[in-house]
Every structure is written in structure tokens, then in C-alpha cells.
Scaffold this active site. Sequence first.
Site, PDB file in Angstrom:
ATOM      1  N   GLY A  71      35.379  18.831 -32.119  1.00 17.04           N
ATOM      2  CA  GLY A  71      34.280  18.762 -31.040  1.00 17.04           C
ATOM      3  C   GLY A  71      33.229  18.257 -31.192  1.00 17.04           C
ATOM      4  N   CYS A 129      35.821   9.652 -34.722  1.00 21.28           N
ATOM      5  CA  CYS A 129      36.289  10.983 -33.890  1.00 21.28           C
ATOM      6  C   CYS A 129      37.430  11.067 -33.304  1.00 21.28           C
ATOM      7  CB  CYS A 129      34.970  11.998 -33.968  1.00 21.28           C
ATOM      8  SG  CYS A 129      35.191  13.595 -33.367  1.00 21.28           S
ATOM      9  N   ASN A 190      40.393   8.923 -41.340  1.00 23.17           N
ATOM     10  CA  ASN A 190      39.873   9.769 -40.474  1.00 23.17           C
ATOM     11  C   ASN A 190      40.534  10.551 -40.278  1.00 23.17           C
ATOM     12  OD1 ASN A 190      38.221  11.347 -39.043  1.00 23.17           O
ATOM     13  ND2 ASN A 190      36.670  10.813 -38.180  1.00 23.17           N
TER      14      ASN A 190
END
Lengths: 302, 256
Positions: A71, A129, A190
Site C-alpha cells: 500500500g 500500483c 508492475n
Amino acid sequence: MNLTVKIGSAVFPNPVTVASGTFGHAKKYYDLQEVQQLGALIPKTVTLLPQEGNPPPRIAETAAGMLNAIGIENPGVDVFIEKDLPALKKIPVPLIVSVLGHSEEQFLKITEKLNAAGGISALELNLSCPNLQKKNLVAQDAGATSSLVQKVKKISRYPVIAKLSPNVTDITVIAVAAQDAGADGVSLINTLTGMLINTRTRRPVLGNVTGGLSGPAIKPVALNMVYQAAKKVKIPVIAMGGIMTADDALQFIMAGASMTAVGTGNFVNPRAPLDVLQGIKAYMKKHKINDIVQLRGSLILP
Amino acid sequence: MHKIQRTVTVVSNSKVCPQYYRLSLDAGSAVNEARPGQFIHIRVTDGVEPFFRRPFSVFRAAKTMDILYDVVGKGTEILSSRKRGDRLDVLGPLGTPFCEPAPAVRQVVMIAGGIGVAPFLIFSDFLKKKRVEKILLYGARAQAQVFDFKAFRKNGVEVFASTEDGSVGVKGRVTRLFGKIRQDPQTTMLYACGPKPMLAAVQDFAKGHRLPGQVSCEEVMACGLGACLGCSIPTVSGYKTVCHDGPVFDVHEPCF
């Protein structure tokens, strides 16, 4: 032997770096003399404001890899500039700073602050992300990617790299959108979104329920995406996804990557980036290749 | 320069009781660096299954670097098959160690649950010369987890045991032994390592009697170096990494 890589106006001494989030803010790594041999350093993504990260458990082991949902825990860009950047600047390795805004405005504010800070070789825009409970990632939308890259590019004094997500139908569309908006490079991939369930408790293993899959398990997926993207764009591609060894990195370079990054591999073998670099050099020597450019995209098709 | 990654040789690897193994490693200068409460991060295989390294508290660092472990999964199962002469890739010693007891402390209380006893032998080695009362309260599930405590006693530690099935010592959890603790905040210091519910009980006890102390925590770890932030736990001052900020925390710090 020439290993240098250019991304926009930035020059890197060799094509081996470390993926964001896997190498710091860890002072322990930076103590190592070996770090000074890397082609670039990419510290953990910084956001405009401090973020405390996701509730634990944040990681889980998977077959040949791991899931994570950290996170983007980070102290925020102001603290980064004040506390981390001075130490990072002292390391004689070009610095690529990974940044993430929760809006275009935030991305621009971070860019302005880093413009003022100086001592940075390039910005990597983390558009991908998967662990922030956002419905859509910037890197899942060609229009959003294009708009953001264009705006950051307009004000950034540094070359701009867009970090792309594998959680899309066609990553080449996003790569081309970033290029056409002025990006100096693209980095991929990613993590792939995934999850695990504990059957004893019937609960998700991760506190965030889902997380991002990384490690050797995703290497073939990453390699194909890099191969496809490198065919479509003219700007340099920074490749990451399961790189543990020089052979892994060479595969990405042959597929068209200009740079390669060791990410999750660092957790298992902190020496991996150096092993990769030495292995690339050894390969070039053995095959009498004196410029890394000769290897780039050198894949021979059937 | 501080070297963190080494290839070390297995000196011995055998059971100390039906459930626990002791692994001794020829770890060179790392042996002198180890502090009580620190851990070493072992890559149990050259391959990628299992993928993560495994962290183990240092059990003793004298001639060799020793760990005490329980076979609980794939990683420790592979580790248990390692033989004398085998080579292992090791990071460490890593992490924040236990602090020394303050000069005013007269009673050092080590509270261990099961394999959580591991950091206390090296700790008692460090405390050997201190003229304070040292007690180990060891809570186990059953006799299979009880080994010879001679080395502790040699260091002047008085050992009290409890087992859940009553096969050794007092029947019940380690909390049944808390009567041995002198409840004086000025002169008593608690050190605990074990499963989370036990650490929570120690925290409650410390809170209730205003006793100072430290706890050693355990989490699944990836890097072991404070880089990935994967092993973070909630504390009164936000998330902290077990590998780098810990594994040793002030007893009042973690939110169990």
C-alpha cells in the site's frame, strides 16, 4: 565494452537497476559498496502526503513468487526530499525517483517539488500500483495515461518514465499512448493482481484481500509484454518481472529492453543485481559483443 | 564494511528433543556480531520453492552460529534435511536486539512460549556475569518441546516450566508461572518471545503491574532488511517492520 543506456537526456552506466519498492528506503542496502556498481537506483514510490500503508498481513509466499499489498507506505515527498534524498544523492549512481499521485494535480505537485530538489536523473510515474483500492489505474486507460504524461512532461526538468500495469487487455496500447504523450521511456511490468485464501479460516491471506504477484512466476508474462511493447515503441523500455539471474535479464534485453530491474529477487538474494550485471558482462565477452546495443532486440525468430 | 550476505557451512543439525532441532553453522565473523534477539535469514534452497528466506532467532553464537527450530512447513522441513558440510546462504545477524537491563534491575525475567525460547540462551550468555536474579519461564505444549536446560542453568538462570498437558512442570500456560515475577517496576525487567497470544498476555501483565519489558515478535518476512515493508505490524506509533525496527520492541509498543 559499452554498457551505457540513454533514456531521454539521462545516461546510465549500465542496464541493471532495482525495481521500486524492493530496495529501500533501506539504509542497509545502501551501505553496500556493491550498490555503487548499479546502473541506476529506484527507491520506493513516494506520494505527495505520507501514507501508512495497508493493514497486515501484507505479504504471502506463492509458488515461485510472492503476493504483496504494502500500500505504498512512505513518508511523503517532503520528508523524502529532506531526509532520504541527501543520502541517496551521495551514492554515485543515477537516481530514478518513483512517484505516485492520487490525481493529476498531485502528480504535478510532486514533480514541482522534485524539480526544486535537484540531483535526480529521471522520474518514474507509478501509474500501476494495484493495491490502493482504486477502481481503475491510470495505466489501465490510454487516455488517462496520455493526459497525465503530457502534463508531467510539460513541467518536469527530468526525463519521464511511465510504469505500466500488466492488468490490461493490451499493454502495447498504453505504451504507445505514453510514448505519444512525450514519455522518455516506459517501464514494465508492475505486479499482476492476485489473491490467496486460507482454507482453515476461510479468510483472505492478505489484509488487503488482493495483492500483486511478483517473482519468477510472472517472468514469462513480463517477457512477452516487454517483447510486444518494445516492438511498438521507439522509446527505451525498462523491463522487470521475475528477474533473478543474468540469463533472465538477457532474455529481456534480447526481447528489446534497454534496461532491466531486479525486484522481488532482491528479497531472496540481495546480491542478485550484481550477479546479473556480472553475468551480462560475461555473456558479452564470451560472444564478443562490445556494445549492449548489439544485444538489444537481437531475438532471432523461427 | 558490514557484510550481510554469506555462504556458511553446516557443522551439525540434530534434534535436541522430539520436536526441536538445533542447527550449528560455521559462520565466521558473523558469530561475533550476533546480539541477543537478532536473527539470521536463511535461504533453505538454491531454487525458488519455497521462495522466501526463513528468519530464525540466534540461539547461541559462541564458536558456531546456532539456531533452534521446529519443523512447521516446507522451509523448515528442507532445513531439517541439511547435513554436516552442506552450504547455506545466510543474511545477518539482522534486526534490533534486546536491550541490556538497566543498572537498577535485580530480576531479569525471560518468558518463552515454545520455540520462542530460542533467543534466550544467547541472552543468558550475555547476562552471565551480571549479578542479578535470572529466571526463565518456559511454557510448552507438551514434553516433546522440553529439552535439556543445562546451558541456561550454567549461566545462572533458574528455569521454571509449564506444559499444557501437565507432562512437565506446572499444568497450563506460561501465565501460570507469572507468580515468580517480582512486581517491582524499578528492579524487574521482562523479556518475552513466543506466540502472539502469549505476548499479549505479557503486555497485559506488564501494563497491570507497570513493569518495563521487551517482546520479540515474529512475522512472515521477505527481505529481512527493512526494504519491502512486508512484515509490518501495528504499534502505538504506527506500522513498524518486525525485521528492522524489531523483532524486539518495547513491551508496550505493539498492538496485539
